[in-house]
Design an enzyme around this catalytic site. Structure first.
Site, PDB file in Angstrom:
ATOM      1  N   ASP A 124      -0.079   2.773   1.166  1.00  0.00           N
ATOM      2  CA  ASP A 124       0.707   3.713   0.366  1.00  0.00           C
ATOM      3  C   ASP A 124      -0.194   4.280  -0.718  1.00  0.00           C
ATOM      4  O   ASP A 124      -1.244   3.715  -1.052  1.00  0.00           O
ATOM      5  CB  ASP A 124       1.915   2.993  -0.243  1.00  0.00           C
TER       6      ASP A 124
ATOM      7  N   PHE B  39       5.537   7.383  -2.705  1.00  0.00           N
ATOM      8  CA  PHE B  39       6.470   7.398  -1.569  1.00  0.00           C
ATOM      9  C   PHE B  39       5.809   7.821  -0.263  1.00  0.00           C
ATOM     10  O   PHE B  39       6.353   8.622   0.482  1.00  0.00           O
ATOM     11  CB  PHE B  39       7.675   8.299  -1.856  1.00  0.00           C
ATOM     12  N   HIS B  40       4.637   7.248   0.025  1.00  0.00           N
ATOM     13  CA  HIS B  40       3.911   7.604   1.249  1.00  0.00           C
ATOM     14  C   HIS B  40       3.608   6.384   2.121  1.00  0.00           C
ATOM     15  O   HIS B  40       2.469   6.206   2.551  1.00  0.00           O
ATOM     16  CB  HIS B  40       2.589   8.296   0.899  1.00  0.00           C
ATOM     17  N   PRO B  41       4.565   5.518   2.420  1.00  0.00           N
ATOM     18  CA  PRO B  41       4.239   4.346   3.241  1.00  0.00           C
ATOM     19  C   PRO B  41       3.921   4.745   4.679  1.00  0.00           C
ATOM     20  O   PRO B  41       4.617   5.557   5.285  1.00  0.00           O
ATOM     21  CB  PRO B  41       5.511   3.505   3.175  1.00  0.00           C
TER      22      PRO B  41
END
Length: 539
Positions: A297, A472-474
């Site tokens: 992330d 918010f980039h998993p």
């Protein structure tokens, strides 16, 4: 209400960014019967479509799964809110709307680690262009007439223009297009909007297919388990209307539930690390150690600078008159602060001169607050959030129980490596250097957060743990890889290793995170999956 058991050619699990595109592409063949399932509701909530409405969608059970990370040692024991879209359009209905492909080297690396040149930049560029509708029109790098609208933002701010000028003075070049394969530079982000209104995957891909008799879209359906018979995924157990049902797939089940929910569904199905599943008292249907591992992330470090002599959103929105002006401007012109993406100005550069390529991304905003969801500060300020594009830390997603309504444990392990802590310290110094440039001097920037009294690597890394938040980039929890990669969950054709009839086509398959926002790469992955399925790449 569906029957107790129904059969489709394809069942797509998760109507988010990837699922909406896949439903469009697969149902284009009238001979295929396609079912698209979504646990959330329809995207008819008005705040989804007003760009600033992300403030009311994140943290809202109507549109967000409301996940949180586990206490993280790298964040000095803090937990973070971990938004995931729970609505048609998925995260494209609640995200920052930034259109960003990443860097060409990201995809060339994917090709190297998977052994498949079809994932290289030159090979995936046509997939990006295929669904793109770029405001500039079609050229060698951009597409026109596709379903995915990309526009310029409909506002500017003096303080952001000054930050961009200061970045140029520090040696960072200007950029008017971050999506050419090398995103180094500073400029305003392009956004997924149409005339000042959010453009989500539901609008782009589901609405054009709404009249197809062979496409069934169901909301409020919770996927429970993938059912495997003699080495083949043949059906999906779901909960719909409080009842357990079985839905059967003649050809394939395609999982597009995202980097958190896709591995959780597999683990509930007994597909994952065998020893771990047994330790949890779960049956082992298929031993696949990489499921839920390799979580990556982008952690952003938010530096706040108070300014003078220039208006920011802090004071503009802190009065009823200012709010009235903002609302009127949007009502009349679909522009102004209500058309804002969460971040307007972007910057890609190197955190230190020894970095081989741009390894950090800035999201710069004409506002400041203590934390997401908190009130704006009462003084004018800007926030320069910087994230490490290529973190070396790896985390995991693991279910807590077989219940599909129980949130999984998300352990991100932010700042857990020396490399990531060094980039964090270097990034904060870089932010200070930009703020000290002559272009910002008229506004007398003063560092409010983290505070200029912190100077050493150790202090800055610890402060990064105190103020860092997820962007918010998993990705990466069902990564693709070669046959000899013991932790690869899917092969380069996105087929789950060792099982027939099952494919994954979302951000979880990324071997490594892209150098930028992850929504556009997820669409590209879905486009490739659709082409593979339609070409007869059987699972």
């Amino acid at each position: 209400m569906s029957d107790a058991s129904e059969t489709f050619d394809f069942i797509i699990v998760g109507a988010g960014t990837a699922g909406c595109l896949l439903a469009n592409r697969l149902s284009a063949d009238p001979a295929c019967r396609v079912l698209l399932l979504e646990a959330g509701g329809r995207d008819d909530y008005h705040w989804i479509h007003i760009p600033v409405g992300y403030l009311y969608c994140i943290g809202n059970p109507r549109t967000d799964w409301l996940y949180q990370t586990e206490p993280d040692p790298g964040l000095n024991g803090r937990t973070l809110r971990y938004p995931r879209g729970k609505v048609l359009g998925g995260c494209s209905s609640i995200n920052g709307m930034i259109y960003m492909r990443g860097q060409a080297r990201d995809y060339d690396h994917w090709a190297a680690v998977t052994g498949d040149a079809a994932w290289a930049w030159d090979a995936v560029l046509p997939l990006f262009r295929q669904h793109e509708d770029h405001w500039r029109g079609a050229d060698d790098l951009h597409g026109a007439g596709g379903e995915w609208r990309v526009e310029r933002q409909r506002l500017r701010w003096d303080i952001l223009d000054a930050f961009a000028a200061a970045a140029r003075e520090s040696g960072i070049p200007a950029s008017d297009d971050f999506n050419r394969g090398d995103n180094e530079g500073v400029g305003y982000f392009e956004v997924n909007q149409r005339r000042g209104v959010r453009w989500n995957a539901s609008k782009g891909f589901l609405r054009p297919a709404a009249g197809r008799a062979n496409l069934v879209v169901r909301t409020g359906v919770l996927a429970d388990r993938v059912l495997v018979e003699q080495g083949r995924a043949t059906a999906l157990s779901v909960i719909e209307g409080g009842q357990q049902r079985t839905l059967r797939a003649r050809r394939e089940l395609v999982l597009t539930a995202g980097a958190v929910n896709t591995p959780a569904l597999l683990q509930r199905s007994g597909i994952g690390a065998g020893a771990w599943l047994q330790a949890q008292g779960l049956p082992v249907v298929h031993d696949l150690p990489g499921v839920g591992e390799n979580l990556q992330d982008h952690l952003q470090i938010r530096a706040v600078f108070a300014v003078e002599g220039v208006r920011t959103l802090n004071t503009l929105a802190n009065s009823w008159l200012g709010k009235l002006r903002i609302a009127t401007e949007y009502a009349l012109t679909r522009s102004g602060p209500m058309s804002m993406a969460p971040s307007q100005l972007g910057c890609f550069t190197r955190s230190s001169p020894d970095q081989r390529w741009p390894n950090v991304e800035y999201h710069v905003q004409p506002l400041s607050l203590d934390a997401f969801g908190e009130p704006l500060h009462g003084f004018d300020a800007f926030t320069a959030s910087v994230c490490n594009l290529n973190p070396t830390a790896r985390g995991h997603v693991r279910i807590r129980s077989p219940r599909p309504d129980e949130a999984p444990a998300i352990q991100a392990n932010y700042l857990s490596t020396p490399e990531d802590r060094q980039v964090a310290a270097d990034s904060l110094r870089l932010t200070r250097r930009i703020a000290d440039m002559p272009a910002l001097a008229p506004y007398r920037p003063r560092e409010v957060k983290p505070g200029e009294q912190f100077q050493s690597d150790e202090e800055l890394a610890r402060l990064a743990g105190d103020i860092g938040t997820t962007i918010f980039h998993p990705v990466g929890t069902c990564r693709m890889g070669r046959a000899d990669d013991p932790l690869a969950v899917v092969d380069p054709q996105l087929r789950v290793r060792g099982l027939a009839g099952l494919r994954v086509a979302d951000a979880s398959v990324m071997p490594t995170i892209t150098s930028g926002n992850t929504n556009a790469p997820t669409l590209m992955i879905a486009e490739r999956a659709a082409a593979l399925i339609r070409s007869g790449s059987a699972t």
